[in-house]
Design an enzyme around this catalytic site. Structure first.
Site, PDB file in Angstrom:
ATOM      1  N   GLU A 132       3.919  -3.435  -1.072  1.00  0.00           N
ATOM      2  CA  GLU A 132       5.307  -3.498  -1.522  1.00  0.00           C
ATOM      3  C   GLU A 132       5.877  -4.926  -1.582  1.00  0.00           C
ATOM      4  OE1 GLU A 132       4.150   0.406  -0.410  1.00  0.00           O
ATOM      5  OE2 GLU A 132       4.240  -1.308   0.946  1.00  0.00           O
ATOM      6  N   TRP A 167       3.620  -3.134   8.682  1.00  0.00           N
ATOM      7  CA  TRP A 167       2.352  -2.713   9.283  1.00  0.00           C
ATOM      8  C   TRP A 167       1.845  -3.764  10.255  1.00  0.00           C
ATOM      9  CZ3 TRP A 167      -1.124   1.376   9.018  1.00  0.00           C
ATOM     10  CH2 TRP A 167      -0.746   2.436   8.191  1.00  0.00           C
ATOM     11  N   SER A 190       1.983  -4.401   2.723  1.00  0.00           N
ATOM     12  CA  SER A 190       1.675  -5.533   1.838  1.00  0.00           C
ATOM     13  C   SER A 190       1.716  -5.143   0.364  1.00  0.00           C
ATOM     14  CB  SER A 190       0.308  -6.110   2.193  1.00  0.00           C
ATOM     15  OG  SER A 190       0.356  -6.682   3.485  1.00  0.00           O
ATOM     16  N   PHE A 204       2.159 -17.772   0.255  1.00  0.00           N
ATOM     17  CA  PHE A 204       1.299 -16.601   0.456  1.00  0.00           C
ATOM     18  C   PHE A 204       0.851 -16.543   1.915  1.00  0.00           C
ATOM     19  CE2 PHE A 204      -2.718 -14.226   0.231  1.00  0.00           C
ATOM     20  CZ  PHE A 204      -2.321 -13.137  -0.521  1.00  0.00           C
ATOM     21  N   VAL A 261      -0.232  -8.144   6.403  1.00  0.00           N
ATOM     22  CA  VAL A 261      -1.559  -8.038   7.013  1.00  0.00           C
ATOM     23  C   VAL A 261      -2.279  -6.855   6.391  1.00  0.00           C
ATOM     24  CG1 VAL A 261      -2.847  -7.719   9.158  1.00  0.00           C
ATOM     25  CG2 VAL A 261      -0.616  -8.831   9.226  1.00  0.00           C
ATOM     26  N   VAL A 262      -3.506  -7.099   5.935  1.00  0.00           N
ATOM     27  CA  VAL A 262      -4.364  -6.016   5.458  1.00  0.00           C
ATOM     28  C   VAL A 262      -5.688  -6.161   6.189  1.00  0.00           C
ATOM     29  CG1 VAL A 262      -5.330  -4.826   3.461  1.00  0.00           C
ATOM     30  CG2 VAL A 262      -3.272  -6.227   3.183  1.00  0.00           C
ATOM     31  N   ARG A 276      -4.968 -15.745  13.509  1.00  0.00           N
ATOM     32  CA  ARG A 276      -4.243 -16.453  12.450  1.00  0.00           C
ATOM     33  C   ARG A 276      -2.736 -16.216  12.497  1.00  0.00           C
ATOM     34  NH1 ARG A 276      -9.243 -15.305  11.192  1.00  0.00           N
ATOM     35  NH2 ARG A 276     -10.427 -16.610   9.728  1.00  0.00           N
ATOM     36  N   HIS A 326      -9.679   1.138  -0.045  1.00  0.00           N
ATOM     37  CA  HIS A 326      -8.231   0.913   0.019  1.00  0.00           C
ATOM     38  C   HIS A 326      -7.917  -0.564   0.272  1.00  0.00           C
ATOM     39  CE1 HIS A 326      -4.033   1.980   0.683  1.00  0.00           C
ATOM     40  NE2 HIS A 326      -4.061   1.282   1.815  1.00  0.00           N
TER      41      HIS A 326
END
Length: 158
Positions: free
Chosen positions: A60, A26, A58, A113, A80-81, A127, A88
């Site tokens: 998975e 994603w 993310s 992480f 990335v979220v 970032r 969600h």
């Protein structure tokens, strides 16, 4: 900025280490930056044995990290979220964070992480280690995983 107070990169010799790089698909532009930073950091530290796998998102990342962790010295998870208008975001962030923590603790394999959990795309780009970004979280995740793997190897070899 979240990077304030972060330790400087230390000299890490990753020669002989086997590392898994697990990355979500994603948000292509941001992921391309994270992956480029991680790959460069692995190269800069002398890691030649890299297993790279891409997963849908993310959510998975933990299952892929869990499968690979017993076969490598360190795992680097990148994703990335971006917050939306539904809960969600909270569920995916929690699942990725908790899942990757469990992988690390249960296997004894360090997990870097590199999952960005941000409010908007601009924060993620800042970032992602792209041209003009203020931070390179892909690189930082590699250094965290490798520094931990080297420290553990010295005091508690497998």
């Amino acid at each position: 900025m979240s990077g304030q107070g972060a330790p400087a990169d230390v000299e890490v010799d990753g020669t002989g280490l086997r590392v898994a790089l697990v990355a979500a698909r994603w948000h292509t532009q941001i992921m391309d930056g994270l992956l480029a930073g991680a790959r460069k950091a692995l190269q800069d530290t002398g890691v030649a044995d890299v297993v790279e796998i891409r997963v849908p998102g993310s959510f998975e990342l933990p299952v892929a990290a869990a499968r690979l962790a017993p076969t490598v010295d360190a795992v680097v998870a990148l994703g990335v979220v971006i917050r939306g208008s539904t809960p969600h975001f909270d569920y995916v962030c929690s699942a990725a964070t908790d899942g990757l923590t469990q992988v690390s603790v249960q296997t004894g394999t360090p997990v870097g992480f590199g999952v960005l959990t941000v409010d908007n795309e601009g924060q993620a780009i800042d970032r992602a280690g792209l041209h003009g970004s203020r931070e390179d979280k892909g690189r930082e995740a590699v250094f965290a995983a490798l520094e931990t793997a080297v420290a553990l190897r010295e005091v508690a070899p497998r």
